[in-house]
Design a protein around this motif. Structure first.
Motif, short mmCIF file in Angstrom:
data_model
loop_
_atom_site.label_atom_id
_atom_site.label_comp_id
_atom_site.label_asym_id
_atom_site.label_seq_id
_atom_site.Cartn_x
_atom_site.Cartn_y
_atom_site.Cartn_z
N TYR A 285 21.97 27.21 38.40
CA TYR A 285 21.71 28.07 37.25
C TYR A 285 21.77 29.55 37.59
CZ TYR A 285 20.44 23.86 34.77
OH TYR A 285 20.48 22.62 34.17
N LEU A 295 22.31 28.27 29.26
CA LEU A 295 22.01 29.70 29.26
C LEU A 295 21.52 30.18 27.90
CD1 LEU A 295 24.97 31.12 31.40
CD2 LEU A 295 22.61 30.66 32.11
N TYR A 301 14.73 28.75 30.95
CA TYR A 301 14.10 29.29 32.16
C TYR A 301 12.89 28.48 32.59
CZ TYR A 301 11.62 32.54 35.22
OH TYR A 301 10.95 33.11 36.28
N ALA A 304 14.06 25.18 34.09
CA ALA A 304 14.62 25.35 35.43
C ALA A 304 13.52 25.44 36.48
CB ALA A 304 15.51 26.58 35.49
N LEU A 305 12.42 26.16 36.14
CA LEU A 305 11.31 26.26 37.08
C LEU A 305 10.65 24.90 37.30
CD1 LEU A 305 9.61 29.60 35.95
CD2 LEU A 305 11.14 29.23 37.89
#
Length: 325
Positions: A285, A295, A301, A304-305
Motif C-alpha cells: 500500500y 486508495l 488506512y 491497513a494498520l
C-alpha cells in the motif's frame, strides 16, 4: 650461592675462598642455588667430580638426565615453581649422589626446597647419608605437588559452580562472562600440564634411583623410594583425571557459548520473520499506482494498520504454539 647442610640439619653459606679446599666430613648436602662459574669450579675442586652445566640440565634424553659416571649418580628432574602465580614454570634440578653426599644444582627456587630445608632440623639426624636425604627431599617435592594439585581441584570446583550450577544468575552475567572463564580454564590446564610433566620426570628419576646399589644397601632410603614411587603413581592418575575434567569443562563452556549465541541469533530470526508480513503490507500500500481501489476507501488506512498488526501477531502466536520461543 652455596649452602651446605650438616647431618644434624644445621646449614651455613659457604664462600668460594674458605680456609681449606675440602668440605667438612659432617656435610651431607651441598645445595648450589643459581651458582656462578667460580662457585661451580670451587665445588668441583672440593668434591672431585664434574658438575653439569645449565645447558646439560636442559637435555631431555634419558641418557643425558640419568646416568652414572665415576661413582657419581647424576639425576635431573623437572620441578614446578611459581605455581601460585598466573604463569607457572618448570625448572630443571640436578641431583647428584657421590660418596654419601647429595649435591643439588638449581637455577630457580621451588617451594619444596624451602619447606624441606626448614623441616630438616626436625628430622633429628635421620638424614645422615645423601641417599636418605634425597629420599626425604623427593618426598617433600611430591607432597608439594599434591598440595598444588589439591589447590587446583578446589579452584576448579568453584569455577564449575560459577559456570554450570548457578543458572539463576546467568541472566545477570556481564558481557563476555564465559569468554573470560575460558581464560581461567586455560590457565588451570597449563598448570596441570606442567604438573604431569614434572611427575613424569620424577617417576623416571625414582625408578632409576631404585636400581642403584647405594640405595639398595640402605633400607630406609629404599623404603622411601618405594613410598615416593607409589605417591607419584597415584598423583599421576589423579592428575590425568583432573585433566579430563578440565577438558570437559572447556568443551561444556564452549557449548554454553554456542547456546547463548544461538539464542541471540534465534531472537533476531524471529523478529525478522514477525516483522516481515507487516513490511509486505506496508510495501504494497505504499506503491503509488493510479488504479488502486483501496486508495479511495475512507477506512483504507485503519484497515491497513489492522492488517499489519494481525500479520505480526499471527506468526508470533504460531511460533509460541510450536515452542520455538
Amino acid at each position: 650461592m652455596i649452602r651446605a647442610y650438616r647431618r644434624d640439619g644445621s646449614a651455613e653459606v659457604i664462600g668460594t675462598e674458605p680456609q681449606t679446599s675440602q668440605f667438612p666430613e659432617d656435610i651431607v648436602w651441598i645445595d648450589l642455588i643459581k651458582p656462578s662459574r667460580d662457585e661451580e669450579q670451587f665445588v668441583e675442586s672440593c668434591i672431585g667430580i664434574q658438575l653439569p652445566t645449565p645447558e646439560e640440565l636442559k637435555d631431555i634424553e634419558p641418557s643425558s638426565r640419568l646416568y652414572v659416571e665415576n661413582e657419581a649418580i647424576y639425576m635431573t628432574a623437572s620441578l614446578i615453581y611459581r605455581a601460585d602465580s598466573s604463569h607457572p614454570l618448570l625448572t630443571d634440578v640436578a641431583f647428584i649422589l657421590y660418596r654419601g653426599r647429595l649435591i643439588t644444582i638449581r637455577y630457580a627456587e621451588p617451594k619444596a626446597f624451602a619447606l624441606f630445608s626448614a623441616n630438616l632440623l626436625r628430622l633429628n639426624g635421620q638424614c645422615d647419608t645423601g641417599a636418605k636425604l634425597l629420599g626425604h627431599l623427593l618426598e617433600t617435592v611430591v607432597d608439594r605437588t599434591a598440595e598444588i594439585l589439591e589447590t587446583v581441584v578446589s579452584r576448579l570446583d568453584s569455577l564449575s559452580i560459577t559456570i554450570f550450577v548457578n543458572r539463576k544468575a546467568a541472566k545477570r552475567r556481564p558481557p563476555r562472562f564465559l569468554e573470560d572463564k575460558l581464560l581461567d580454564i586455560a590457565s588451570h590446564h597449563q598448570l596441570i600440564s606442567k604438573l604431569r610433566d614434572s611427575l613424569v620426570s620424577l617417576s623416571r628419576l625414582v625408578i632409576f634411583l631404585q636400581s642403584q646399589p647405594v640405595v639398595r644397601r640402605e633400607e630406609e632410603a629404599a623404603e622411601l623410594c618405594i613410598i615416593v614411587a607409589r605417591d607419584i603413581q597415584s598423583l599421576g592418575e589423579h592428575t590425568a583425571f583432573v585433566g579430563n575434567n578440565i577438558t570437559f569443562m572447556l568443551d561444556a563452556s564452549l557449548g554454553l557459548i554456542n547456546v547463548e549465541q544461538n539464542a541471540i541469533i534465534k531472537i533476531f530470526s524471529i523478529a525478522s520473520v514477525v516483522f516481515l508480513p507487516p513490511t509486505l503490507v506496508a510495501s504494497i500500500y505504499g506503491m503509488n499506482f493510479q488504479f488502486m481501489p483501496e486508495l479511495g476507501w475512507t477506512i483504507g488506512y485503519p484497515l491497513a494498520l489492522v492488517a499489519m498488526l494481525l500479520s505480526a501477531i499471527i506468526p508470533f502466536l504460531f511460533f509460541r504454539w510450536k515452542g520455538w520461543l
